[in-house]
Design a protein around this motif. Structure first.
Motif, PDB file in Angstrom:
ATOM      1  N   ALA A   1       0.419  -1.319  -0.293  1.00 35.45           N
ATOM      2  CA  ALA A   1       0.303  -0.069   0.128  1.00 35.45           C
ATOM      3  C   ALA A   1       1.017   1.083  -0.060  1.00 35.45           C
ATOM      4  O   ALA A   1       0.798   2.232  -0.748  1.00 35.45           O
ATOM      5  CB  ALA A   1      -1.040   0.348   1.316  1.00 35.45           C
ATOM      6  N   ARG A   2       2.005   0.979   0.939  1.00 35.49           N
ATOM      7  CA  ARG A   2       2.513   2.195   1.243  1.00 35.49           C
ATOM      8  C   ARG A   2       3.365   2.638  -0.129  1.00 35.49           C
ATOM      9  O   ARG A   2       3.992   3.985  -1.145  1.00 35.49           O
ATOM     10  CB  ARG A   2       4.199   1.969   2.454  1.00 35.49           C
ATOM     11  N   LEU A   3       3.785   1.466  -0.710  1.00 33.10           N
ATOM     12  CA  LEU A   3       4.489   1.571  -2.386  1.00 33.10           C
ATOM     13  C   LEU A   3       3.870   2.036  -3.739  1.00 33.10           C
ATOM     14  O   LEU A   3       3.962   3.465  -3.943  1.00 33.10           O
ATOM     15  CB  LEU A   3       5.490   0.108  -2.857  1.00 33.10           C
ATOM     16  N   ARG A   4       2.658   2.087  -3.548  1.00 33.26           N
ATOM     17  CA  ARG A   4       1.632   2.771  -4.267  1.00 33.26           C
ATOM     18  C   ARG A   4       0.561   4.299  -4.436  1.00 33.26           C
ATOM     19  O   ARG A   4       1.184   3.951  -5.353  1.00 33.26           O
ATOM     20  CB  ARG A   4       0.825   1.316  -4.298  1.00 33.26           C
ATOM     21  N   ALA A   5       1.189   3.948  -2.783  1.00 36.33           N
ATOM     22  CA  ALA A   5       1.035   5.657  -2.608  1.00 36.33           C
ATOM     23  C   ALA A   5       1.880   6.422  -3.043  1.00 36.33           C
ATOM     24  O   ALA A   5       1.124   6.957  -3.782  1.00 36.33           O
ATOM     25  CB  ALA A   5       0.413   5.510  -1.270  1.00 36.33           C
ATOM     26  N   ARG A   6       2.887   5.508  -2.487  1.00 34.94           N
ATOM     27  CA  ARG A   6       4.139   6.626  -3.149  1.00 34.94           C
ATOM     28  C   ARG A   6       4.359   6.962  -4.644  1.00 34.94           C
ATOM     29  O   ARG A   6       4.292   7.926  -5.143  1.00 34.94           O
ATOM     30  CB  ARG A   6       5.652   6.331  -2.257  1.00 34.94           C
ATOM     31  N   SER A   7       3.829   5.145  -5.402  1.00 33.18           N
ATOM     32  CA  SER A   7       3.906   6.059  -6.935  1.00 33.18           C
ATOM     33  C   SER A   7       3.061   6.959  -7.454  1.00 33.18           C
ATOM     34  O   SER A   7       2.603   7.807  -8.424  1.00 33.18           O
ATOM     35  CB  SER A   7       3.753   4.459  -7.498  1.00 33.18           C
ATOM     36  N   PHE A   8       1.574   6.699  -6.950  1.00 33.18           N
ATOM     37  CA  PHE A   8       0.268   7.662  -7.049  1.00 33.18           C
ATOM     38  C   PHE A   8       1.042   9.002  -6.909  1.00 33.18           C
ATOM     39  O   PHE A   8       0.826   9.770  -7.287  1.00 33.18           O
ATOM     40  CB  PHE A   8       0.034   6.763  -5.979  1.00 33.18           C
ATOM     41  N   VAL A   9       0.781   8.983  -5.626  1.00 31.20           N
ATOM     42  CA  VAL A   9       1.706  10.866  -4.924  1.00 31.20           C
ATOM     43  C   VAL A   9       2.797  11.385  -6.309  1.00 31.20           C
ATOM     44  O   VAL A   9       2.150  12.606  -6.730  1.00 31.20           O
ATOM     45  CB  VAL A   9       1.919  10.370  -3.982  1.00 31.20           C
ATOM     46  N   ASP A  10       3.413  10.674  -6.559  1.00 30.68           N
ATOM     47  CA  ASP A  10       4.475  10.778  -7.447  1.00 30.68           C
ATOM     48  C   ASP A  10       3.950  11.136  -8.846  1.00 30.68           C
ATOM     49  O   ASP A  10       4.308  11.909  -9.019  1.00 30.68           O
ATOM     50  CB  ASP A  10       5.625  10.033  -7.158  1.00 30.68           C
ATOM     51  N   ALA A  11       2.823  10.656  -9.036  1.00 30.18           N
ATOM     52  CA  ALA A  11       2.366  10.372 -10.691  1.00 30.18           C
ATOM     53  C   ALA A  11       1.447  11.960 -10.629  1.00 30.18           C
ATOM     54  O   ALA A  11       1.223  12.654 -11.358  1.00 30.18           O
ATOM     55  CB  ALA A  11       1.968   9.194 -10.763  1.00 30.18           C
ATOM     56  N   VAL A  12       1.113  12.397  -9.452  1.00 29.15           N
ATOM     57  CA  VAL A  12       0.483  13.156  -9.181  1.00 29.15           C
ATOM     58  C   VAL A  12       0.859  14.537  -9.005  1.00 29.15           C
ATOM     59  O   VAL A  12       0.478  15.782  -9.759  1.00 29.15           O
ATOM     60  CB  VAL A  12      -1.115  12.796  -8.297  1.00 29.15           C
ATOM     61  N   ARG A  13       1.569  14.035  -8.511  1.00 26.43           N
ATOM     62  CA  ARG A  13       2.706  15.726  -8.328  1.00 26.43           C
ATOM     63  C   ARG A  13       3.413  16.307  -9.774  1.00 26.43           C
ATOM     64  O   ARG A  13       3.416  17.010 -10.776  1.00 26.43           O
ATOM     65  CB  ARG A  13       4.402  15.802  -7.853  1.00 26.43           C
TER      66      ARG A  13
ATOM     67  N   PHE B   1       2.613  19.482 -11.961  1.00 26.86           N
ATOM     68  CA  PHE B   1       3.911  20.438 -11.790  1.00 26.86           C
ATOM     69  C   PHE B   1       3.684  20.448 -13.719  1.00 26.86           C
ATOM     70  O   PHE B   1       3.730  21.960 -14.082  1.00 26.86           O
ATOM     71  CB  PHE B   1       5.315  19.614 -11.877  1.00 26.86           C
ATOM     72  N   ALA B   2       3.682  19.448 -15.170  1.00 27.96           N
ATOM     73  CA  ALA B   2       3.121  19.466 -16.399  1.00 27.96           C
ATOM     74  C   ALA B   2       1.770  20.699 -16.402  1.00 27.96           C
ATOM     75  O   ALA B   2       1.794  21.382 -17.317  1.00 27.96           O
ATOM     76  CB  ALA B   2       2.866  18.811 -16.195  1.00 27.96           C
ATOM     77  N   VAL B   3       0.595  20.902 -15.404  1.00 27.37           N
ATOM     78  CA  VAL B   3      -0.956  21.144 -15.810  1.00 27.37           C
ATOM     79  C   VAL B   3      -0.337  22.839 -15.436  1.00 27.37           C
ATOM     80  O   VAL B   3      -0.133  24.074 -16.085  1.00 27.37           O
ATOM     81  CB  VAL B   3      -1.608  20.736 -14.982  1.00 27.37           C
ATOM     82  N   ALA B   4       0.758  22.846 -14.022  1.00 23.30           N
ATOM     83  CA  ALA B   4       0.806  24.088 -13.265  1.00 23.30           C
ATOM     84  C   ALA B   4       2.303  24.962 -14.321  1.00 23.30           C
ATOM     85  O   ALA B   4       2.129  26.173 -14.888  1.00 23.30           O
ATOM     86  CB  ALA B   4       1.693  24.241 -12.015  1.00 23.30           C
ATOM     87  N   LEU B   5       3.079  24.351 -15.266  1.00 19.03           N
ATOM     88  CA  LEU B   5       3.741  25.306 -16.205  1.00 19.03           C
ATOM     89  C   LEU B   5       3.262  25.354 -17.752  1.00 19.03           C
ATOM     90  O   LEU B   5       3.655  26.179 -18.455  1.00 19.03           O
ATOM     91  CB  LEU B   5       5.044  24.210 -16.660  1.00 19.03           C
ATOM     92  N   SER B   6       2.446  24.534 -18.268  1.00 19.51           N
ATOM     93  CA  SER B   6       2.265  24.638 -19.531  1.00 19.51           C
ATOM     94  C   SER B   6       0.518  24.899 -19.216  1.00 19.51           C
ATOM     95  O   SER B   6       0.306  25.751 -20.878  1.00 19.51           O
ATOM     96  CB  SER B   6       1.922  22.732 -19.752  1.00 19.51           C
ATOM     97  N   GLY B   7      -0.331  24.891 -18.159  1.00 16.54           N
ATOM     98  CA  GLY B   7      -1.750  25.114 -18.327  1.00 16.54           C
ATOM     99  C   GLY B   7      -2.760  24.868 -19.330  1.00 16.54           C
ATOM    100  O   GLY B   7      -3.537  25.125 -19.921  1.00 16.54           O
ATOM    101  N   ASP B   8      -1.889  22.963 -19.787  1.00 18.07           N
ATOM    102  CA  ASP B   8      -2.583  22.578 -20.513  1.00 18.07           C
ATOM    103  C   ASP B   8      -4.040  21.353 -19.768  1.00 18.07           C
ATOM    104  O   ASP B   8      -3.135  20.705 -19.358  1.00 18.07           O
ATOM    105  CB  ASP B   8      -1.781  21.277 -21.331  1.00 18.07           C
ATOM    106  N   ASP B   9      -5.093  22.011 -19.782  1.00 15.84           N
ATOM    107  CA  ASP B   9      -6.574  21.309 -19.030  1.00 15.84           C
ATOM    108  C   ASP B   9      -7.063  19.848 -19.028  1.00 15.84           C
ATOM    109  O   ASP B   9      -6.510  19.157 -18.594  1.00 15.84           O
ATOM    110  CB  ASP B   9      -7.832  22.385 -17.651  1.00 15.84           C
TER     111      ASP B   9
END
Length: 195
Positions: A154-166, A170-178
Motif C-alpha cells: 500500500a505504501r509503495l503504491r501510494a508513493r507511486s501515485f503521489v509522485d505521478a499526481v505531482r 507540475f506539467a499542468v502548472a507549467l503548461s496550462g494544458d488542463d
C-alpha cells in the motif's frame, strides 16, 4: 466666576484621544498572507512588501508569526490541508478533477515554487515538502489498506501515485494544458488499485 459667565471644564476643551484601530487577528492576517503568496509567489516574497499590500507592518508579521520562512510554512500547511481535502473526500473516494482544476492552479503553482525553494535552499522548505508528501502517501496508503492491500505494498503504491499526481500537477502548472491533466489523472486510480 463672574455672574453670567460660563466656565467650561478643561475636559470639554481637551482633544479627544484618537480611537484605536482594531488590530487584525492572527487568522485574518494569515488569510491575507496566504492570498498574497498565491498572488505573488514565495520565491521573491518579502515581509515588507507583503505587509504594505495587506495593510500591516513587516514588524507586526515578524512579531506575530516569526520569520519569512515560518510564514511561508504556515501558508503552505494551510493550503496543503485545503488542497488535500479537495481531492481526497472523507468517504475515501478520489475527487481527481480538483487535482488539476483551474481554480486550484494558484495553489499548485505555490506548492511547485515551494518545491523550488526546497531544491535551492533545503532546510525548512525541504521539511515542508517532505512532510506534505509523507502526509499524502499516508492518506492514500490508508485507502489502499482499506481496499485489502498489505501495508508495505500500500505504501509503495501510494508513493507511486503521489509522485505521478505531482508530475501531472507540475506539467499542468507549467503548461496550462488542463485537457492533458484531466485525462492523465483519471487514469491514475485504475493503476493504483489494479492488482
Amino acid at each position: 466666576a463672574a455672574p453670567g459667565v460660563c466656565h467650561r471644564s478643561p475636559m470639554v476643551d481637551a482633544p479627544r484621544p484618537a480611537r484605536r484601530r482594531r488590530l487584525p487577528s492572527d487568522d485574518e492576517i494569515l488569510d491575507a498572507v496566504v492570498a498574497d503568496l498565491l498572488a505573488h509567489g514565495p520565491l521573491d516574497w518579502s515581509l515588507r512588501e507583503a505587509g504594505t499590500r495587506i495593510g500591516v507592518s513587516a514588524r507586526m508579521l515578524v512579531h506575530r508569526f516569526g520569520s519569512r520562512e515560518e510564514l511561508i510554512g504556515l501558508a503552505f500547511d494551510r493550503l496543503h490541508e485545503q488542497h488535500a481535502t479537495a481531492w481526497l473526500a472523507a468517504s475515501g473516494s478520489f475527487e481527481l478533477a480538483a487535482l488539476v482544476a483551474p481554480d486550484h492552479r494558484p495553489v499548485i503553482r505555490f506548492m511547485v515554487q515551494v518545491g523550488a525553494l526546497a531544491l535551492r535552499h533545503g532546510g525548512p522548505y525541504l521539511r515542508l515538502w517532505t512532510a506534505m508528501l509523507d502526509d499524502w502517501v499516508e492518506r492514500v496508503a490508508a485507502l489502499l489498506v482499506d481496499a485489502g492491500f498489505a501495508d508495505e505494498e500500500a505504501r509503495l503504491r501510494a508513493r507511486s501515485f503521489v509522485d505521478a499526481v505531482r508530475g501531472v500537477q507540475f506539467a499542468v502548472a507549467l503548461s496550462g494544458d488542463d485537457g492533458f491533466g484531466v485525462d492523465a489523472v483519471h487514469l491514475l486510480p485504475d493503476r493504483l488499485f489494479s492488482r
